[in-house]
Design a protein around this motif. Structure first.
Motif, PDB file in Angstrom:
ATOM      1  N   VAL A  34      -7.742   5.626  -2.737  1.00  0.00           N
ATOM      2  CA  VAL A  34      -6.646   5.637  -1.761  1.00  0.00           C
ATOM      3  C   VAL A  34      -7.191   5.246  -0.430  1.00  0.00           C
ATOM      4  O   VAL A  34      -8.216   5.577   0.011  1.00  0.00           O
ATOM      5  N   GLU A  90       0.830  -1.202   0.000  1.00  0.00           N
ATOM      6  CA  GLU A  90       0.000   0.000   0.000  1.00  0.00           C
ATOM      7  C   GLU A  90       0.869   1.258   0.000  1.00  0.00           C
ATOM      8  O   GLU A  90       0.607   2.213  -0.735  1.00  0.00           O
ATOM      9  N   THR A  91       1.924   1.244   0.793  1.00  0.00           N
ATOM     10  CA  THR A  91       2.839   2.375   0.855  1.00  0.00           C
ATOM     11  C   THR A  91       3.548   2.569  -0.484  1.00  0.00           C
ATOM     12  O   THR A  91       3.692   3.701  -0.970  1.00  0.00           O
ATOM     13  N   ALA A 138       1.114   4.028  -3.090  1.00  0.00           N
ATOM     14  CA  ALA A 138       0.862   5.447  -2.839  1.00  0.00           C
ATOM     15  C   ALA A 138       2.047   6.289  -3.314  1.00  0.00           C
ATOM     16  O   ALA A 138       1.863   7.347  -3.925  1.00  0.00           O
ATOM     17  N   GLU A 147       2.040   9.085  -6.376  1.00  0.00           N
ATOM     18  CA  GLU A 147       2.562  10.448  -6.186  1.00  0.00           C
ATOM     19  C   GLU A 147       3.622  10.783  -7.223  1.00  0.00           C
ATOM     20  O   GLU A 147       3.610  11.867  -7.814  1.00  0.00           O
TER      21      GLU A 147
END
Length: 61
Positions: free
Chosen positions: A61, A35-36, A39, A43
């Motif tokens: 998200v 998940e990190t 993300a 970005e």
């Protein structure tokens, strides 16, 4: 069933439960890491190549 067999079965059951708990914990950590990473990737993509005007990027998200 003798006492030795009952003891062995109890140990096997406890080991199985422990293995399941460890597997679930590892899977949760992997999911958090993914998940990190996702993300961070989203970005980075938004900074490098913003969508053309008039277009939207739908991201959950």
């Amino acid at each position: 069933m003798d006492v030795t067999a009952a003891g062995a079965m109890s140990i096997a059951m406890n080991q199985s439960q422990l293995m399941q708990a460890v597997n679930i914990s590892v899977m949760k950590k992997v999911m958090d890491l993914q998940e990190t990473q996702v993300a961070s990737l989203v970005e980075d993509l938004q900074q490098v190549a913003p969508p053309p005007s008039g277009h939207q990027l739908d991201i959950l998200v």
